[in-house]
Design an enzyme around this catalytic site. Structure first.
Site, mmCIF file in Angstrom:
data_model
loop_
_atom_site.group_PDB
_atom_site.id
_atom_site.type_symbol
_atom_site.label_atom_id
_atom_site.label_comp_id
_atom_site.label_asym_id
_atom_site.label_seq_id
_atom_site.Cartn_x
_atom_site.Cartn_y
_atom_site.Cartn_z
ATOM 1 N N GLY A 94 0.486 -3.907 4.867
ATOM 2 C CA GLY A 94 0.473 -5.086 5.241
ATOM 3 C C GLY A 94 -0.921 -5.788 5.380
ATOM 4 N N GLY A 123 -4.297 -6.503 6.139
ATOM 5 C CA GLY A 123 -5.025 -5.401 6.640
ATOM 6 C C GLY A 123 -5.936 -5.956 7.967
ATOM 7 N NE ARG A 152 -8.779 -7.971 2.482
ATOM 8 C CZ ARG A 152 -7.715 -7.128 2.688
ATOM 9 N NH1 ARG A 152 -7.412 -6.259 1.607
ATOM 10 N NH2 ARG A 152 -6.863 -7.271 3.781
ATOM 11 C CB VAL A 153 -13.051 -3.579 2.747
ATOM 12 C CG1 VAL A 153 -12.519 -2.267 3.275
ATOM 13 C CG2 VAL A 153 -14.134 -3.103 1.703
ATOM 14 N N GLY A 154 -9.880 -4.049 3.177
ATOM 15 C CA GLY A 154 -8.755 -3.952 3.940
ATOM 16 C C GLY A 154 -8.678 -2.992 5.183
ATOM 17 C CG ASP A 155 -4.724 -1.933 6.611
ATOM 18 O OD1 ASP A 155 -4.920 -2.647 5.486
ATOM 19 O OD2 ASP A 155 -4.026 -1.273 6.920
ATOM 20 C CB THR A 167 -0.658 -0.105 1.319
ATOM 21 O OG1 THR A 167 -1.845 -1.037 1.270
ATOM 22 C CG2 THR A 167 -1.467 1.384 1.717
HETATM 23 N N1 ASP Z 1 -3.076 -3.341 3.974
HETATM 24 C C1 ASP Z 1 -3.232 -3.429 2.692
HETATM 25 C C2 ASP Z 1 -4.537 -4.422 2.629
HETATM 26 O O1 ASP Z 1 -4.917 -5.430 3.670
HETATM 27 C C3 ASP Z 1 -2.276 -4.352 1.941
HETATM 28 C C4 ASP Z 1 -0.909 -4.097 2.038
HETATM 29 O O2 ASP Z 1 -0.513 -2.986 2.348
HETATM 30 O O3 ASP Z 1 0.173 -4.854 1.899
HETATM 31 O O4 ASP Z 1 -5.671 -4.396 1.907
#
Ligand code: ASP
Length: 341
Positions: free
Chosen positions: A253, A255, A229-232, A201
């Site tokens: 990382g 999320g 799917r939604v991440g952080d 990200t």
């Molecule tokens: N944080 C992002 C997510 O989970 C992915 C990433 O930054 O590696 O969608």
């Protein structure tokens, strides 16, 4: 119990729990902003190019909010970056879905989740912040809003990412994984156990010459994730948080682990209690290890933070996380220390 007795009992209990060194204690003015010292900090080594975009604004005395938007638009439009915007790896059904958020110095924020077909989701997030009474728009509604505001509908799936997805489909049994071997992506540079990450990200924080801070965070999320799917990254407090009194933090990382501890907000609160940016990021990573001891060994999460004094730092679960900094004095990519060696 009288309300006074109740109050005394609660007060005694909380000082027993927190002790006198309560890390969340508000200090009247913990940070003295160094006005005139603009700085931009972002995740990963590709943040270096993004920082230069932000610096075009910051270097001329522009606003941090404009700088972070302009900065993250660079990786969003880069087809060779398969983790952000155009060229991002799709979900397991072949759709490129984007998550982005933005936050300014006055606690205004905007976010889009699971947005398709738009080159610059960060600009849509900014518009949500500035033109609607809401903070988050998701999916089809976010797309309709973008199109109604003049954004163009584009195909974000590049030939390379389509090829990688079809390759993945041959062996993956349609099963999303947080980290998988994908040599095309990441060029094998990431020393994750079990192979490189399939996600990253751009999270960016800036302080302008006026001493005001803003942040932006944008991603295509985990490759081959479940549709929807939604991440952080688009969740205010998880992937990004900006508190103009204290500082800002952002994450990259897996999320799910960042959301579980509301990571970026945690980092900012730890800085409010007096921790340095690196120490605050370290404590947040330790919290992930404590919450998910087994899973934390096989995934990557990194935090990076910037405080009002212009100090910055980062920390991650695994080796390999880096962050990029640009100011009048510094233009550098830093390797973050990590919990696992
Ligand atoms: N944080 C992002 C997510 O989970 C992915 C990433 O930054 O590696 O969608």
């Amino acid at each position: 119990m009288s309300s006074r007795r109740k109050f005394l009992k609660t007060a005694a209990l909380s000082s027993a729990v927190f002790g006198s060194g309560n890390i969340f204690a508000e200090k009247s003015n913990p940070y003295k902003t160094v006005k005139g010292s603009a700085v931009v900090v972002s995740t990963w080594d590709f943040g270096k190019t993004a920082n230069l975009g932000a610096w075009e604004v910051l270097g001329k005395g522009g606003r941090a909010l404009d700088a972070v938007e302009q900065g993250v638009k660079i990786p969003e439009a880069d087809p060779t970056n398969q983790t952000i915007g155009y060229g991002g790896l799709p979900d397991r059904d072949g759709f490129v879905t984007l998550d982005s958020c933005i936050m300014d110095e006055k606690y205004n924020c905007g976010s889009v989740m699971c947005l398709e077909h738009i080159m610059h989701p960060i600009s849509v997030a900014r518009l949500v912040m500035e033109k609607t009474p809401h903070i988050v728009l998701a999916g089809e509604g976010a797309l309709q809003f973008a199109l109604a505001n003049g954004f163009e509908k584009v195909n974000l799936l590049t030939a390379q990412s389509e090829k990688d997805w079809k390759e993945w489909m041959k062996t993956a049994n349609y099963k999303p994984e947080s980290n998988i071997e994908n040599k095309l992506y990441n060029k094998g540079n990431d020393p994750m156990p079990g192979g490189p990450n399939n996600h990253d990200t751009i999270g960016m924080m800036a302080m302008d010459a006026n001493g005001d801070m803003s942040g932006a965070c944008t991603t295509s999320g985990l490759a081959y994730k479940m549709h929807g799917r939604v991440g952080d990254s688009p969740i205010i407090g998880a992937g990004l948080y900006v508190d103009n009194e204290v500082g800002a933090a952002t994450a990259s990382g897996v999320g799910e682990e960042v959301i579980r501890i509301v990571g970026s907000h945690l980092v900012v609160e730890l800085m409010r209690g007096g921790m340095s940016p690196e120490k605050a990021c370290t404590v947040a990573v330790q919290r992930i290890v404590k919450r998910s001891p087994e899973r934390s060994k096989t995934i990557q999460v990194g935090f990076v933070a910037l405080n009002k004094k212009g100090e910055y730092g980062g920390y991650s679960l695994q080796p390999g996380f880096s962050f990029s900094v640009k100011s009048n004095k510094v233009e550098q990519v830093f390797k973050a220390a990590s919990y696992y060696k």
